[in-house]
Each structure stands twice: as C-alpha cells, then as structure tokens.
Design an enzyme around this catalytic site. Structure first.
Site, mmCIF file in Angstrom:
data_model
loop_
_atom_site.group_PDB
_atom_site.id
_atom_site.type_symbol
_atom_site.label_atom_id
_atom_site.label_comp_id
_atom_site.label_asym_id
_atom_site.label_seq_id
_atom_site.Cartn_x
_atom_site.Cartn_y
_atom_site.Cartn_z
ATOM 1 C CE1 TYR A 33 1.086 -0.517 4.834
ATOM 2 C CE2 TYR A 33 0.359 1.604 4.207
ATOM 3 C CZ TYR A 33 1.105 0.645 5.026
ATOM 4 O OH TYR A 33 1.439 1.237 6.638
ATOM 5 C CE LYS A 149 3.386 2.710 3.420
ATOM 6 N NZ LYS A 149 3.388 2.960 4.689
ATOM 7 C CD GLU A 182 9.754 1.926 9.835
ATOM 8 O OE1 GLU A 182 9.569 2.707 9.944
ATOM 9 O OE2 GLU A 182 9.775 1.108 10.224
ATOM 10 C CG LEU A 207 8.404 2.545 4.698
ATOM 11 C CD1 LEU A 207 8.514 1.241 2.984
ATOM 12 C CD2 LEU A 207 6.878 3.047 4.824
HETATM 13 N N1 PMP Z 1 7.577 3.806 9.155
HETATM 14 C C1 PMP Z 1 6.158 3.104 8.604
HETATM 15 C C2 PMP Z 1 6.816 1.649 9.584
HETATM 16 C C3 PMP Z 1 5.623 3.778 8.113
HETATM 17 O O1 PMP Z 1 4.305 2.609 8.448
HETATM 18 C C4 PMP Z 1 5.308 4.591 7.750
HETATM 19 C C5 PMP Z 1 4.522 5.669 7.375
HETATM 20 N N2 PMP Z 1 3.550 4.703 5.727
HETATM 21 C C6 PMP Z 1 6.920 5.095 7.241
HETATM 22 C C7 PMP Z 1 7.507 4.735 8.094
HETATM 23 C C8 PMP Z 1 6.956 6.520 7.355
HETATM 24 O O2 PMP Z 1 6.221 6.642 5.926
HETATM 25 P P1 PMP Z 1 5.712 7.980 4.440
HETATM 26 O O3 PMP Z 1 6.815 9.463 5.305
HETATM 27 O O4 PMP Z 1 6.802 7.304 3.531
HETATM 28 O O5 PMP Z 1 4.635 8.083 5.100
#
Ligand code: PMP
Length: 287
Positions: A33, A149, A182, A207
């Site tokens: 996603y 993701k 994270e 991620l």
């Molecule tokens: N880490 C995780 C586990 C996430 O779910 C997200 C949000 N999608 C992020 C980091 C941040 O990613 P982004 O800046 O692309 O939203």
C-alpha cells in the site's frame, strides 16, 4: 455526500466497495500500500510514493495493476469525486483473487487495486504538533523485510494499541541491540546537542519513508546536518529534541518517551521549523 471508492476499474459508493473473500490481501496480507498527503488541493510527493509502490510490488513479484500515468488519473478522480482538498489518498494493491493456496496463483490472475481518499482537517495535525506527542518503546517484533510497505501490519497494530493504552500516540520499535528502528507508522528522529538530525539508515530495519527522504532535501536546503545512524532509547531520552515523520503527520514533535519528558515537554523548535518548511521543498501536483 457519500464517499466514492475505486475498486478494480470502477468508482463505487463506499458501502458497495468490496473485494472477494479469497482476495489474497484478505487471506494472506499478500499486498502492498501507499498513503499520500493531500494539501490545499495538491498531492504531495506523488512521484516518490509511486516509485516506492512499484519497488514494493517488484520485491514481491506482484504485477503492477496499471501504469503510473493511469494510476495518477485514478488518484485524481478519487480525490475529485470525494471533493478532498486536505486529507489523504490510500492505494492498496494485492496479488488478486484466487482459490486459497500459499503459492502464487497463475500469472494471469489480475492484481486487486483499491484507491480510497478522505478529508482531514489540517488544523488537527497542527494542534497535535503544537502540543507534541508521547511515544512508548516496544520490542521489535516484525519480520526483516520492513523495507517493503506491505499490508501485513499486525505487529504495528498491536504496538500502536499498546501506545494508545499508555496514553501515547506512537510506539517506537527497539531492536535487539537497543536501537530504535522506527515507529508503528512513522520514522523516528532525534536532535543532538549540536542540532544534528539523527535517524536510522534505511538499509535495514525501517521503511524508507518518503517524508524522511524529503526531509533530507529540506535539511540540505537549510544547511542542516543529518547523521544517518542508529540511536539507543537512552540517547533519545537525553536528546535535545525528538520527532516523527510520515505522510500524514509530516513532522510531529515528540515531547515524552515512556515516562521521560523530552525538551522540557514542549515541541522542539527545530522540529517545528522543519514542519513549517516541509511543503516548500516537497513536490506537489494539483488534483
Ligand atoms: N515507517 C512505517 C512503518 C510506516 O508505516 C510509515 C508510514 N507509512 C513510515 C515509516 C513513514 O513513511 P512515509 O513518510 O512514506 O509516510
């Protein structure tokens, strides 16, 4: 106004937007996603989000449902039909519907594509940021491919629920070496005494957040130093500032980690400045 959802080639009312019970997303969490921020009628960092979506699909050998150009049209259409000016657009692709079997179905099984959108009042996120959020630390419990993701988010669900029960907004996963990886749905950052931004390298354990990547551009534009390295919970507890980044929270200061107050309990000035300036460097396209 009833919400409209895109499902496999059709724009349908929310209540009628369904996928099959043997969709592999439902059966195996066999899908990926993306979430993009929508702000003042513009989609933020769409190109980077679509690039990451394609990477996630490639890593899992899921066929892309359509070209990026076509996907951009669907995104715009869903946003228009839902009259979203500020909010978020959500895209999910699964390996499609097939009789339940662990191994991949025939290559001619079409992937499932769902696109939804919702309005969010931007003043809510702003007031949350102005207050700052609390986070709790939890042991890392996820698989090693968190760089993809995927929609397999049960550890994140449980961690964020644990945070909620502790009166916190986010959970920070901590690996076996004691380093923060994270958040449950965000990247984690701290600020050192000399105002250096510290965040874990994206090579393992996290991620590669799009907001994180764009923050590198912002830091460069403002002559700020970023150190990509792991940091321990202890270092975070003693940091000058801490914050999280994600497409929906942008940059949101952390003012408490477990029971320890960070930065005197008020949002860090550097985090707030980065939040304020974020959209000056982020790419955006009109809906
Ligand atoms: N880490 C995780 C586990 C996430 O779910 C997200 C949000 N999608 C992020 C980091 C941040 O990613 P982004 O800046 O692309 O939203």
């Amino acid at each position: 106004m009833s919400r409209i959802v895109y499902v496999n080639g059709r724009y349908v009312p929310y209540a009628q937007a369904t996928v099959h019970v043997e969709d592999r997303g439902f059966q195996f969490a066999d899908g990926v996603y993306e979430v993009c921020e929508v702000r003042t009628g513009r989609i933020v960092d769409e190109e980077r989000h679509l690039a990451r979506l394609n990477r996630s699909l490639r890593e899992l050998s899921i066929t892309p449902p359509m070209s990026d150009a076509a996907l951009r049209v669907v995104i715009s259409e869903v946003l228009r039909r839902n009259m979203v000016r500020d909010g978020a657009v959500y895209l999910q692709v699964t390996r499609g519907t097939a009789r339940r079997d662990f191994v991949f179905p025939d290559p001619d099984v079409a992937p499932t594509l769902v696109v939804t959108a919702r309005s969010v009042d931007p003043s809510k996120g702003q007031s949350t940021a102005e207050q700052g959020i609390a986070v709790v630390t939890v042991p890392e419990s996820r698989w090693t491919r968190v760089d993809i993701k995927t929609i397999g988010l049960l550890p994140n669900v449980l961690a964020k629920m644990q945070a909620k029960e502790a009166g916190a907004r986010e959970a920070w996963f901590v690996d076996r070496d004691g380093h923060v990886t994270e958040g449950g749905s965000s990247n984690a950052w701290i600020v050192s005494e000399s105002n250096v931004l510290i965040t874990r390298p994206a090579e393992s354990g996290i991620l590669r957040g799009i907001t994180r990547t764009t923050l590198f551009d912002l830091a460069q534009a403002h002559g700020l130093k970023i150190e990509e390295r792991g940091f321990t919970v202890d270092e975070a507890l003693n940091a000058r500032e801490a914050f999280i980044t994600s497409a929906t929270t942008i940059v949101t200061p952390v003012v408490r980690i477990n029971s320890t107050v960070i930065g005197g309990g008020t949002p860090g000035p550097l985090a707030m400045r980065l939040r304020e300036k974020f959209h000056s460097v982020a790419a955006s396209r009109p809906i």
